[in-house]
Enzyme design. Structure first.
Site, PDB file in Angstrom:
ATOM      1  N   ASP A  20      -6.874   4.555  -4.907  1.00 32.47           N
ATOM      2  CA  ASP A  20      -7.527   4.439  -3.601  1.00 32.47           C
ATOM      3  C   ASP A  20      -8.156   5.817  -3.360  1.00 32.47           C
ATOM      4  OD1 ASP A  20      -7.952   2.728  -1.141  1.00 32.47           O
ATOM      5  OD2 ASP A  20      -7.032   4.443  -0.173  1.00 32.47           O
ATOM      6  N   LYS A  76       0.865  -1.187   0.000  1.00 30.35           N
ATOM      7  CA  LYS A  76       0.000   0.000   0.000  1.00 30.35           C
ATOM      8  C   LYS A  76       0.897   1.233   0.000  1.00 30.35           C
ATOM      9  CE  LYS A  76      -4.331   1.387   0.180  1.00 30.35           C
ATOM     10  NZ  LYS A  76      -5.526   0.789  -0.432  1.00 30.35           N
TER      11      LYS A  76
HETATM   12  P1  NDP Z   1     -12.996   7.962  -3.141  1.00 30.82           P
HETATM   13  O1  NDP Z   1     -11.950   8.959  -2.864  1.00 30.82           O
HETATM   14  O2  NDP Z   1     -13.482   7.778  -4.535  1.00 30.82           O
HETATM   15  O3  NDP Z   1     -14.283   8.232  -2.231  1.00 30.82           O
HETATM   16  C1  NDP Z   1     -14.210   8.262  -0.851  1.00 30.82           C
HETATM   17  C2  NDP Z   1     -15.528   8.797  -0.332  1.00 30.82           C
HETATM   18  O4  NDP Z   1     -15.524   8.777   1.082  1.00 30.82           O
HETATM   19  C3  NDP Z   1     -15.793  10.234  -0.746  1.00 30.82           C
HETATM   20  O5  NDP Z   1     -17.165  10.436  -0.899  1.00 30.82           O
HETATM   21  C4  NDP Z   1     -15.245  11.024   0.457  1.00 30.82           C
HETATM   22  O6  NDP Z   1     -15.859  12.288   0.606  1.00 30.82           O
HETATM   23  C5  NDP Z   1     -15.626  10.112   1.585  1.00 30.82           C
HETATM   24  N1  NDP Z   1     -14.682  10.272   2.695  1.00 30.82           N
HETATM   25  C6  NDP Z   1     -13.327  10.186   2.659  1.00 30.82           C
HETATM   26  N2  NDP Z   1     -12.794  10.421   3.860  1.00 30.82           N
HETATM   27  C7  NDP Z   1     -13.831  10.646   4.666  1.00 30.82           C
HETATM   28  C8  NDP Z   1     -13.954  10.951   6.036  1.00 30.82           C
HETATM   29  N3  NDP Z   1     -12.861  11.063   6.815  1.00 30.82           N
HETATM   30  N4  NDP Z   1     -15.203  11.109   6.555  1.00 30.82           N
HETATM   31  C9  NDP Z   1     -16.311  10.987   5.774  1.00 30.82           C
HETATM   32  N5  NDP Z   1     -16.242  10.703   4.462  1.00 30.82           N
HETATM   33  C10 NDP Z   1     -15.034  10.544   3.934  1.00 30.82           C
HETATM   34  O7  NDP Z   1     -12.456   6.574  -2.549  1.00 30.82           O
HETATM   35  P2  NDP Z   1     -12.915   5.101  -2.881  1.00 30.82           P
HETATM   36  O8  NDP Z   1     -14.378   5.061  -3.114  1.00 30.82           O
HETATM   37  O9  NDP Z   1     -12.000   4.553  -3.895  1.00 30.82           O
HETATM   38  O10 NDP Z   1     -12.557   4.353  -1.511  1.00 30.82           O
HETATM   39  C11 NDP Z   1     -13.479   4.294  -0.422  1.00 30.82           C
HETATM   40  C12 NDP Z   1     -13.015   3.221   0.547  1.00 30.82           C
HETATM   41  O11 NDP Z   1     -12.963   1.955  -0.124  1.00 30.82           O
HETATM   42  C13 NDP Z   1     -11.612   3.414   1.143  1.00 30.82           C
HETATM   43  O12 NDP Z   1     -11.592   2.851   2.432  1.00 30.82           O
HETATM   44  C14 NDP Z   1     -10.745   2.565   0.216  1.00 30.82           C
HETATM   45  O13 NDP Z   1      -9.551   2.162   0.839  1.00 30.82           O
HETATM   46  C15 NDP Z   1     -11.670   1.393  -0.007  1.00 30.82           C
HETATM   47  N6  NDP Z   1     -11.394   0.597  -1.198  1.00 30.82           N
HETATM   48  C16 NDP Z   1     -11.374   1.161  -2.449  1.00 30.82           C
HETATM   49  C17 NDP Z   1     -11.165   0.363  -3.549  1.00 30.82           C
HETATM   50  C18 NDP Z   1     -11.250   0.908  -4.929  1.00 30.82           C
HETATM   51  O14 NDP Z   1     -11.167   0.105  -5.869  1.00 30.82           O
HETATM   52  N7  NDP Z   1     -11.437   2.194  -5.136  1.00 30.82           N
HETATM   53  C19 NDP Z   1     -10.855  -1.069  -3.414  1.00 30.82           C
HETATM   54  C20 NDP Z   1     -10.986  -1.575  -2.063  1.00 30.82           C
HETATM   55  C21 NDP Z   1     -11.215  -0.750  -1.013  1.00 30.82           C
HETATM   56  P3  NDP Z   1     -15.467  13.524  -0.365  1.00 30.82           P
HETATM   57  O15 NDP Z   1     -16.278  13.317  -1.612  1.00 30.82           O
HETATM   58  O16 NDP Z   1     -15.889  14.713   0.421  1.00 30.82           O
HETATM   59  O17 NDP Z   1     -14.011  13.429  -0.604  1.00 30.82           O
END
Ligand code: NDP
Length: 444
Positions: free
Chosen positions: A166, A126
């Site tokens: 991510d 990571k």
């Molecule tokens: P994105 O950056 O696309 O989206 C993250 C979302 O979560 C956004 O809506 C963001 O809000 C919100 N967010 C982030 N931090 C916080 C916080 N501290 N409090 C509240 N909301 C928050 O990320 P992903 O969708 O790619 O990833 C989401 C999760 O899934 C993570 O844990 C990641 O590690 C996990 N994951 C992702 C994979 C992937 O293929 N993308 C694969 C496996 C796991 P805002 O829009 O305001 O930024």
């Protein structure tokens, strides 16, 4: 003291100020107790747990970049190469101001077992940076990504370490990083996944984590005599995972009534409008406050609150520790049937235990969100073959992987007398394969 307790204590002592890493190690090792106890002598002799909780290698580096006004900024970059027993390191790059070494290590540690669960030959790693992409111009994003890759490119490669997206690293960032890697290293290879379709990306990779989450959830419900059709669902997040989880849930006949971002959340009683969500988040890169313009019947609330809505299924898809004990109590009081993690470790340990004690089906992220990395591995295969598969081919492979994965964790839980405990099942199933490979490869 048991071997497991000794190692947990050691990890806390040797890695101070890394609470997320401690939490991940604790969660995994606690549920491996039954396997470790049964093999204690051999595992102790081989220092197996010491080797599994210590990354093979970790890099921390300076990332200087210049903003549009000519001001120089310095961020910190990380790459943790945790375990390569079953394949090249694989895991995303997180760009978020909260990033520190402990968070990257927690994610890298989890990634070992997740990748193992996919059944594909990928090790765990990571990386990321405390850079905040929010509010930056395209040029600033490019400047950061190029500087980040200028250092990172020394440590990665198509057969050694293949990072992906991510939080904060989407198609745009992957594109800039890929361009810089190619420019410096002079090779056109599948060194990153999550690439655009015009330069080696895989169809269905964008959808994979969210879709995979729903394929697994549907299979889990089916095996427990339930169905996803007609269920009401709460999703948190409005990013890559959340958007495609919502889309697939709707395709499977469920109604998703919430989405959230880092400032607030929306409740849409008629079901979230995915097209609107995509436009707000993927095109305009705006806040969820915009959602009401598309759906006047919906409500927007500041802060946290997704888990207060009465639903059958909860899918946390935003970030770590976003669902705590209080949230779990509210969900249980509202009759929640299942919680499946789209994000990495979104549920606190106390909340997980509360769900399990109250008979809620709970599937941890390392199993439930493995569809993303599985499809990244399929992207690597396509890059190696220099071929591209159709959307249907990738999607059907993804579905097969998630269905198999569910049965593997279900069977592992049953084998050790923990039927229905998918946390134990996932950790054991992921761990056994890695241990087998580590043992075969000797003390390295
Ligand atoms: P994105 O950056 O696309 O989206 C993250 C979302 O979560 C956004 O809506 C963001 O809000 C919100 N967010 C982030 N931090 C916080 C916080 N501290 N409090 C509240 N909301 C928050 O990320 P992903 O969708 O790619 O990833 C989401 C999760 O899934 C993570 O844990 C990641 O590690 C996990 N994951 C992702 C994979 C992937 O293929 N993308 C694969 C496996 C796991 P805002 O829009 O305001 O930024």
């Amino acid at each position: 003291m048991s071997y497991v307790d000794e190692i947990i204590e050691q990890v806390i002592k040797q890695n101070p100020a890394e609470p997320e890493f401690h939490q991940a190690v604790k969660e995994v090792l606690e549920s491996l107790r039954v396997v470790v106890d049964a093999n204690e002598e051999k595992f102790r002799r081989d220092a197996l747990l010491e080797r599994i909780v210590n990354p093979e290698r970790q890099f921390k580096f300076r990332v200087p970049w210049v903003d549009d006004k000519g001001q120089v900024h310095v961020n910190t970059g990380y790459r943790v190469q945790f375990n390569s027993a079953i394949g090249p390191y694989k895991g995303g790059l997180r760009l978020h101001p909260s990033v520190n070494l402990g968070i990257i290590k927690f994610l890298g540690f989890e990634q070992i077992f997740k990748n193992s669960l996919t059944g594909l030959p990928i090790g765990g790693g990571k990386g990321g940076s405390d850079f905040d992409p929010k509010g930056k111009s395209d040029r600033e994003i490019m400047a950061f990504c190029q500087s980040f890759m200028t250092e990172l490119c020394k440590y990665i490669g198509a057969d050694t370490d293949v990072p992906a997206g991510d939080i904060g690293t989407g198609a745009r960032e992957i594109g800039y990083m890929f361009g810089q890697y190619k420019r410096i290293r002079g090779v056109y290879e599948g060194v990153l996944t999550g690439k655009g379709l015009s330069y080696g990306g895989s169809l269905a990779r964008t959808e994979a984590t969210g879709y995979g989450l729903l394929y697994l959830t549907a299979e889990m419900l089916k095996c427990n005599g339930e169905t996803i059709e007609g269920k009401t669902v709460a999703v948190s997040g409005a990013g890559n995972v959340a958007i495609y989880a919502i889309q697939k849930a709707q395709q499977l006949g469920a109604k998703v009534v919430t989405a959230s971002d880092s400032t607030g959340w929306v409740y849409d009683p008629d079901g979230i409008d995915v097209a609107a969500l995509k436009e707000i988040k993927e095109v305009n890169r705006a806040r969820l406050t915009e959602y009401k313009k598309y759906r006047p019947n919906s409500e927007y609330h500041e802060g946290k609150g997704v888990w207060t809505v009465k639903v059958d299924i909860a899918l946390p898809c935003a970030t770590q520790n976003e669902l705590d004990l209080e949230d779990a109590k509210t969900l249980v009081a509202n009759g929640v049937l299942a919680v499946c993690e789209g994000a990495n470790m979104p549920t606190t340990l106390e909340a997980t235990e509360y769900f399990q004690k109250n008979g809620v089906y709970f599937v941890p992220g390392k199993a439930a969100n493995a569809g993303g990395v599985a499809t990244s591995a399929l992207e690597m295969s396509q890059n190696s073959e220099r071929l591209s598969w159709s959307f249907e081919e990738v999607d059907s492979k993804l579905k097969g992987i998630m269905v198999n994965l569910f049965h593997n964790i279900d069977n592992a839980a049953k084998k050790y007398g923990f039927e229905g405990n998918y946390v134990v099942g996932a950790n054991i199933a992921g761990f056994e394969k890695v241990v087998d490979a580590m043992t075969a490869q000797g003390i390295v």
